[in-house]
Design a protein around this motif. Structure first.
Motif, PDB file in Angstrom:
ATOM      1  N   ARG A 106       0.770  -1.133  -0.084  1.00 18.70           N
ATOM      2  CA  ARG A 106       0.218   0.124  -0.113  1.00 18.70           C
ATOM      3  C   ARG A 106       0.963   1.219   0.013  1.00 18.70           C
ATOM      4  O   ARG A 106       0.477   2.178  -0.713  1.00 18.70           O
ATOM      5  CB  ARG A 106      -1.022   0.053   1.166  1.00 18.70           C
ATOM      6  CG  ARG A 106      -1.962  -0.948   1.112  1.00 18.70           C
ATOM      7  CD  ARG A 106      -3.159  -0.845   2.324  1.00 18.70           C
ATOM      8  NE  ARG A 106      -4.006  -1.765   2.277  1.00 18.70           N
ATOM      9  CZ  ARG A 106      -4.431  -2.379   3.424  1.00 18.70           C
ATOM     10  NH1 ARG A 106      -3.895  -2.218   4.414  1.00 18.70           N
ATOM     11  NH2 ARG A 106      -5.216  -3.334   3.253  1.00 18.70           N
ATOM     12  N   ARG A 107       1.946   1.368   0.956  1.00 15.12           N
ATOM     13  CA  ARG A 107       2.638   2.509   0.931  1.00 15.12           C
ATOM     14  C   ARG A 107       3.375   3.184  -0.400  1.00 15.12           C
ATOM     15  O   ARG A 107       3.467   3.960  -0.672  1.00 15.12           O
ATOM     16  CB  ARG A 107       3.733   2.322   2.253  1.00 15.12           C
ATOM     17  CG  ARG A 107       4.618   3.444   2.367  1.00 15.12           C
ATOM     18  CD  ARG A 107       5.387   3.274   3.629  1.00 15.12           C
ATOM     19  NE  ARG A 107       4.745   3.024   4.728  1.00 15.12           N
ATOM     20  CZ  ARG A 107       5.140   3.205   6.068  1.00 15.12           C
ATOM     21  NH1 ARG A 107       6.580   2.893   6.212  1.00 15.12           N
ATOM     22  NH2 ARG A 107       4.503   3.058   6.904  1.00 15.12           N
ATOM     23  N   TYR A 108       3.986   1.865  -0.828  1.00 20.76           N
ATOM     24  CA  TYR A 108       4.746   1.996  -2.235  1.00 20.76           C
ATOM     25  C   TYR A 108       4.037   1.804  -3.502  1.00 20.76           C
ATOM     26  O   TYR A 108       4.641   1.824  -4.480  1.00 20.76           O
ATOM     27  CB  TYR A 108       6.165   1.329  -2.061  1.00 20.76           C
ATOM     28  CG  TYR A 108       6.798   1.968  -0.896  1.00 20.76           C
ATOM     29  CD1 TYR A 108       7.414   3.161  -0.896  1.00 20.76           C
ATOM     30  CD2 TYR A 108       7.195   1.109   0.365  1.00 20.76           C
ATOM     31  CE1 TYR A 108       8.090   3.692   0.214  1.00 20.76           C
ATOM     32  CE2 TYR A 108       7.733   1.879   1.328  1.00 20.76           C
ATOM     33  CZ  TYR A 108       8.149   2.910   1.459  1.00 20.76           C
ATOM     34  OH  TYR A 108       8.938   3.573   2.289  1.00 20.76           O
ATOM     35  N   GLU A 109       2.581   1.414  -3.440  1.00 21.36           N
ATOM     36  CA  GLU A 109       1.849   1.444  -4.579  1.00 21.36           C
ATOM     37  C   GLU A 109       2.349   0.320  -5.506  1.00 21.36           C
ATOM     38  O   GLU A 109       2.220   0.293  -6.720  1.00 21.36           O
ATOM     39  CB  GLU A 109       1.540   2.759  -5.162  1.00 21.36           C
ATOM     40  CG  GLU A 109       0.861   3.705  -4.446  1.00 21.36           C
ATOM     41  CD  GLU A 109       0.681   4.927  -5.038  1.00 21.36           C
ATOM     42  OE1 GLU A 109       0.687   5.069  -6.209  1.00 21.36           O
ATOM     43  OE2 GLU A 109       0.260   5.886  -4.455  1.00 21.36           O
ATOM     44  N   ASP A 137      15.534   6.024   0.286  1.00 25.05           N
ATOM     45  CA  ASP A 137      14.954   7.021   1.138  1.00 25.05           C
ATOM     46  C   ASP A 137      13.775   6.516   1.215  1.00 25.05           C
ATOM     47  O   ASP A 137      12.473   7.498   0.780  1.00 25.05           O
ATOM     48  CB  ASP A 137      15.046   8.655   0.336  1.00 25.05           C
ATOM     49  CG  ASP A 137      14.707   9.533   1.060  1.00 25.05           C
ATOM     50  OD1 ASP A 137      14.526   9.207   2.220  1.00 25.05           O
ATOM     51  OD2 ASP A 137      15.262  10.682   0.647  1.00 25.05           O
ATOM     52  N   PRO A 138      13.069   5.829   2.052  1.00 20.60           N
ATOM     53  CA  PRO A 138      11.884   5.238   2.181  1.00 20.60           C
ATOM     54  C   PRO A 138      10.749   6.452   2.564  1.00 20.60           C
ATOM     55  O   PRO A 138       9.622   6.175   1.982  1.00 20.60           O
ATOM     56  CB  PRO A 138      11.762   4.158   2.954  1.00 20.60           C
ATOM     57  CG  PRO A 138      13.267   4.137   3.912  1.00 20.60           C
ATOM     58  CD  PRO A 138      14.049   5.055   3.051  1.00 20.60           C
ATOM     59  N   LYS A 139      11.291   7.159   3.568  1.00 16.17           N
ATOM     60  CA  LYS A 139      10.201   8.059   4.118  1.00 16.17           C
ATOM     61  C   LYS A 139       9.887   9.100   2.984  1.00 16.17           C
ATOM     62  O   LYS A 139       8.452   9.567   2.961  1.00 16.17           O
ATOM     63  CB  LYS A 139      11.062   8.878   5.188  1.00 16.17           C
ATOM     64  CG  LYS A 139      10.751   7.985   6.473  1.00 16.17           C
ATOM     65  CD  LYS A 139      11.499   8.738   7.665  1.00 16.17           C
ATOM     66  CE  LYS A 139      11.738   7.565   8.794  1.00 16.17           C
ATOM     67  NZ  LYS A 139      12.375   8.350  10.031  1.00 16.17           N
ATOM     68  N   ARG A 140      10.787   9.577   2.431  1.00 14.88           N
ATOM     69  CA  ARG A 140      10.457  10.516   1.237  1.00 14.88           C
ATOM     70  C   ARG A 140       9.713  10.182   0.174  1.00 14.88           C
ATOM     71  O   ARG A 140       8.828  10.791  -0.496  1.00 14.88           O
ATOM     72  CB  ARG A 140      11.834  11.069   0.643  1.00 14.88           C
ATOM     73  CG  ARG A 140      11.905  12.082  -0.239  1.00 14.88           C
ATOM     74  CD  ARG A 140      13.032  12.757  -0.971  1.00 14.88           C
ATOM     75  NE  ARG A 140      13.339  14.050  -1.073  1.00 14.88           N
ATOM     76  CZ  ARG A 140      14.109  14.616  -1.429  1.00 14.88           C
ATOM     77  NH1 ARG A 140      15.352  13.902  -1.708  1.00 14.88           N
ATOM     78  NH2 ARG A 140      14.116  15.779  -1.829  1.00 14.88           N
ATOM     79  N   ALA A 199       2.006   9.920  -0.872  1.00 21.63           N
ATOM     80  CA  ALA A 199       0.888  10.061  -0.172  1.00 21.63           C
ATOM     81  C   ALA A 199       0.455  11.622  -0.583  1.00 21.63           C
ATOM     82  O   ALA A 199      -0.891  11.907  -0.285  1.00 21.63           O
ATOM     83  CB  ALA A 199       1.399   9.934   1.185  1.00 21.63           C
ATOM     84  N   ALA A 200       1.428  12.536  -0.967  1.00 18.60           N
ATOM     85  CA  ALA A 200       0.987  13.770  -1.135  1.00 18.60           C
ATOM     86  C   ALA A 200       0.054  14.163  -2.126  1.00 18.60           C
ATOM     87  O   ALA A 200       0.048  13.218  -3.141  1.00 18.60           O
ATOM     88  CB  ALA A 200       2.292  14.696  -1.501  1.00 18.60           C
TER      89      ALA A 200
END
Length: 150
Positions: free
Chosen positions: A90-93, A123-126, A132-133
């Protein structure tokens, strides 16, 4: 050579492959190989798949083993981030089924997916924040520029 594990085979001009028995009879050898998918592989992707094949590991050279260490491993990246497959997907589509196939080594990421996994690992958070933006609204063109265009 172990004779009990050896079969005689013959390839006919039409591409049919048959097993030839001692009495001269033959049986068509069926293959579930997806040759169109194989033919579509780039040399880079074929090499990557060969290197990542766990059954072939005993035949790897030291140079091959070093190269494997530099390839992105989706399972290692996900575990480092302490995410479940669903969360990572989900996080990284990345489709969940695709991620599962990569982790089980049923399928391998193509060159674009390997680049994406490399970026995620660096850079997983970025990357998660960028995904998500909300997308920015397109800038409106002034009315006078629209009139000139028509």
């Amino acid at each position: 050579m172990n004779e009990e594990n050896t079969i005689r085979a013959q390839l006919y001009p039409d591409g049919t492959l048959v097993q030839v028995f001692e009495d001269g009879t033959t049986r068509v050898l069926e293959s579930d190989t997806d040759w169109a998918r194989f033919d579509a592989l780039t040399d880079e992707d074929a090499e990557y798949n060969a290197l990542m094949d766990p059954d072939e590991e005993p035949f790897l050279t030291d140079e091959d083993r070093e190269k494997i260490k530099t390839l992105p491993d989706p399972k290692r990246i996900r575990r480092k981030l302490k995410l479940t497959q669903k969360e990572f997907s989900r996080r990284y589509e990345i489709p969940l089924g695709t991620l599962r196939d990569w982790e089980r080594r049923v399928r391998f990421p193509d060159s674009a997916a390997r680049a994406y996994l490399t970026v995620i690992s660096r850079d997983p958070k970025r990357i998660a924040a960028l995904l998500a933006a909300p997308e920015p609204e397109p800038a409106e063109e002034p009315a006078e520029e629209l009139a000139k265009a028509s």
